[in-house]
Design a protein around this motif. Structure first.
Motif, short mmCIF file in Angstrom:
data_model
loop_
_atom_site.label_atom_id
_atom_site.label_comp_id
_atom_site.label_asym_id
_atom_site.label_seq_id
_atom_site.Cartn_x
_atom_site.Cartn_y
_atom_site.Cartn_z
N GLU A 129 16.56 -2.06 17.10
CA GLU A 129 15.57 -2.82 16.33
C GLU A 129 14.43 -1.90 15.86
O GLU A 129 13.99 -1.98 14.71
CB GLU A 129 15.01 -3.95 17.18
N GLN A 130 13.97 -1.02 16.76
CA GLN A 130 12.89 -0.11 16.40
C GLN A 130 13.33 0.89 15.33
O GLN A 130 12.60 1.17 14.38
CB GLN A 130 12.38 0.64 17.63
N LEU A 131 14.55 1.41 15.47
CA LEU A 131 15.06 2.36 14.48
C LEU A 131 15.29 1.69 13.13
O LEU A 131 15.04 2.30 12.08
CB LEU A 131 16.35 3.00 14.99
N ASN A 132 15.75 0.45 13.14
CA ASN A 132 15.92 -0.28 11.87
C ASN A 132 14.57 -0.53 11.21
O ASN A 132 14.45 -0.42 9.98
CB ASN A 132 16.65 -1.61 12.12
N ALA A 133 13.56 -0.86 12.04
CA ALA A 133 12.22 -1.05 11.48
C ALA A 133 11.69 0.26 10.89
O ALA A 133 11.08 0.27 9.81
CB ALA A 133 11.27 -1.56 12.57
N LEU A 134 11.92 1.37 11.60
CA LEU A 134 11.51 2.68 11.09
C LEU A 134 12.25 3.02 9.80
O LEU A 134 11.65 3.52 8.84
CB LEU A 134 11.80 3.75 12.15
N GLN A 135 13.53 2.72 9.76
CA GLN A 135 14.33 2.99 8.56
C GLN A 135 13.80 2.21 7.37
O GLN A 135 13.63 2.76 6.27
CB GLN A 135 15.79 2.62 8.83
N HIS A 136 13.51 0.93 7.58
CA HIS A 136 12.99 0.09 6.49
C HIS A 136 11.63 0.60 6.02
O HIS A 136 11.35 0.63 4.82
CB HIS A 136 12.89 -1.36 6.96
N LYS A 137 10.79 1.01 6.99
CA LYS A 137 9.47 1.50 6.62
C LYS A 137 9.56 2.79 5.81
O LYS A 137 8.87 2.96 4.80
CB LYS A 137 8.64 1.74 7.88
N LEU A 138 10.44 3.70 6.22
CA LEU A 138 10.59 4.96 5.49
C LEU A 138 11.18 4.74 4.11
O LEU A 138 10.74 5.35 3.13
CB LEU A 138 11.49 5.92 6.29
N LEU A 139 12.17 3.83 4.02
CA LEU A 139 12.74 3.52 2.71
C LEU A 139 11.69 2.89 1.80
O LEU A 139 11.61 3.20 0.60
CB LEU A 139 13.93 2.58 2.86
N TYR A 140 10.86 2.01 2.39
CA TYR A 140 9.81 1.36 1.60
C TYR A 140 8.80 2.40 1.10
O TYR A 140 8.40 2.38 -0.07
CB TYR A 140 9.11 0.30 2.46
N ARG A 141 8.41 3.31 2.01
CA ARG A 141 7.45 4.34 1.60
C ARG A 141 8.03 5.26 0.54
O ARG A 141 7.32 5.69 -0.37
CB ARG A 141 7.00 5.15 2.83
N THR A 142 9.31 5.57 0.66
CA THR A 142 9.96 6.40 -0.35
C THR A 142 9.95 5.72 -1.70
O THR A 142 9.66 6.33 -2.74
CB THR A 142 11.41 6.73 0.08
N GLN A 143 10.28 4.42 -1.69
CA GLN A 143 10.27 3.66 -2.94
C GLN A 143 8.86 3.58 -3.52
O GLN A 143 8.67 3.73 -4.73
CB GLN A 143 10.82 2.26 -2.69
N GLN A 144 7.87 3.35 -2.62
CA GLN A 144 6.50 3.26 -3.09
C GLN A 144 6.03 4.58 -3.68
O GLN A 144 5.33 4.63 -4.69
CB GLN A 144 5.57 2.85 -1.94
N ALA A 145 6.41 5.69 -3.03
CA ALA A 145 6.02 7.01 -3.53
C ALA A 145 6.64 7.27 -4.90
O ALA A 145 5.99 7.82 -5.80
CB ALA A 145 6.43 8.10 -2.54
N ALA A 146 7.92 6.87 -5.05
CA ALA A 146 8.59 7.05 -6.34
C ALA A 146 7.91 6.21 -7.43
O ALA A 146 7.70 6.68 -8.55
CB ALA A 146 10.06 6.68 -6.21
N GLN A 147 7.58 4.96 -7.08
CA GLN A 147 6.90 4.11 -8.06
C GLN A 147 5.52 4.65 -8.41
O GLN A 147 5.10 4.61 -9.56
CB GLN A 147 6.81 2.68 -7.51
#
Length: 392
Positions: A129-147
């Motif tokens: 659960e923690q790793l999935n939350a970390l994965q989602h957060k990193l993917l979100y930050r990557t998307q936000q950085a790209a945007q």
């Protein structure tokens, strides 16, 4: 604190108990059946036969059996227990290593930006659960950085295009003034005024370029000291009279007197200045901006309210992101790099606070919550907790 890995702990303990039982059973069986029990004769003959096959005589083989399994029985048993213990230890380490390998594979998936959900054994569900939350957060930050990078690039392109218009006008009017010395004083004053206006606009656009550069390169370091928040907000009103007059707007400051907090005065002034300018830029002409502040045991709350069009919820969720602008186009009224609110959010969070925004059909409010002690300033109101209301 409740152990999140209770299932894993129980499984390892159960595994250890089972191995221990097997070790004890093996030792007990060896003593009961092989050396002292019903199978002793068969076991003895087998050992003697093995020794004879290795070249020992019958007498030496029998003597060897007696020394090893009769006289040295306890030593042999302890040696056997030690070997079984090593076996148990290796099996346990191997099992733990399997868990670590699964975790390592999951981390590699996260580093590879894999969108696949992480699945681990049920015993490691809390970690999954923690790793999935970390994965989602990193993917979100990557998307936000790209945007954010895309918005910045689009902004730079717009700025480069917008720079041409005032620069062309400045060049044209200055050329006209230079080539026509016979121009009347009235016309000369007119063209000079227009040139100045275009030059000021050009300066504003260049400042946006510098703002983008500063935001990307800066590392804000706070220099905290005790500040009087009440006075700071009242000064903010006075310093922006000209800005408000341009849109025939008024400002009401409703703050608790002697409201003290510890923070960086320059950076906090930057936050409040950005919030007021944002309220003025997007508020209705002729409307009122309300600045409120009050403190208590839980901290200090500062609210900037302006009358204006409702900001859709989808845009409201992105309003504090870098280079984001509520209006899709650029104009001289609300033009900017879209960094003011992002900078404000960064500074507030460095102070341990939280900034948020709400909007309805009538008003938009920006709310800043700061974790600070509130008390009356020394020498003001003799320690009473009054309210001051000033109107422009």
């Amino acid at each position: 604190m409740k152990n999140k890995y209770g299932k894993l702990t129980r499984k390892i303990i159960l595994f250890a108990i089972l191995i221990s039982i097997l070790i004890v059973a093996a030792g007990y069986g060896f003593l009961t059946f092989l050396t002292d029990g019903a199978l002793q004769e068969i076991f003895q003959k087998g050992i003697v036969h093995i020794l004879q096959s290795l070249g020992f005589s019958a007498e030496r083989a029998a003597a060897g059996y007696n020394r090893l399994f009769v006289e040295g029985k306890l030593l042999f048993v302890f040696a056997g227990f030690f070997v079984l213990f090593l076996l148990f230890f290796l099996l346990t380490v191997r099992k733990i290593n399997r868990y670590l390998s699964r975790i390592d594979d999951a981390l590699e998936g996260i580093l590879a930006d894999s969108p696949e959900p992480i699945v681990l054994p049920s015993e490691l569900e809390p970690m999954a659960e923690q790793l999935n939350a970390l994965q989602h957060k990193l993917l979100y930050r990557t998307q936000q950085a790209a945007q954010s990078e895309q918005r910045k690039n689009e902004l730079v392109v717009c700025l480069a295009h917008d720079l041409k218009t005032p620069l062309t006008s400045v060049t044209a009017y200055l050329t006209m003034l230079n080539e026509h010395p016979e121009m009347s004083a009235e016309e000369r004053a007119k063209y000079t005024r227009v040139t100045l206006e275009k030059a000021i606009r050009l300066e504003e656009l260049l400042n946006e370029f510098f703002e983008i550069t500063r935001f990307n390169a800066q590392d804000i370091v706070l220099e905290k000291r005790e500040i009087n928040l009440s006075i700071m907000l009242e000064q903010l009103e006075d310093e922006n009279v000209g800005l408000l007059n341009k849109k025939n707007m008024t400002c009401v400051v409703d703050v608790q007197e002697g409201l003290l907090m510890r923070g960086d005065p320059e950076q906090l002034a930057r936050v409040f200045d950005n919030l007021l300018k944002n309220a003025a830029a997007y508020g209705n002409a002729g409307s009122q901006i309300l600045i409120q502040a009050r403190g208590g045991r839980d901290g200090i709350t500062i609210v900037f309210t302006n009358e204006g069009p409702q900001i859709p919820q989808k845009k409201l969720e992105m309003i504090f992101e870098k280079f984001y602008r509520v209006d899709d186009g650029r104009s001289s009224k609300t033009g900017g790099a879209g960094l003011g609110l992002a900078i404000a959010k960064q500074i507030v969070e460095l102070h341990g606070g939280v900034i948020s925004a709400v909007s309805d059909s009538k008003n938009t409010r920006f709310i800043v919550n700061m974790p600070a002690e509130m008390r009356a300033a020394e020498g003001e109101n003799n320690g009473t907790k009054g309210w001051k209301r000033r109107k422009q």
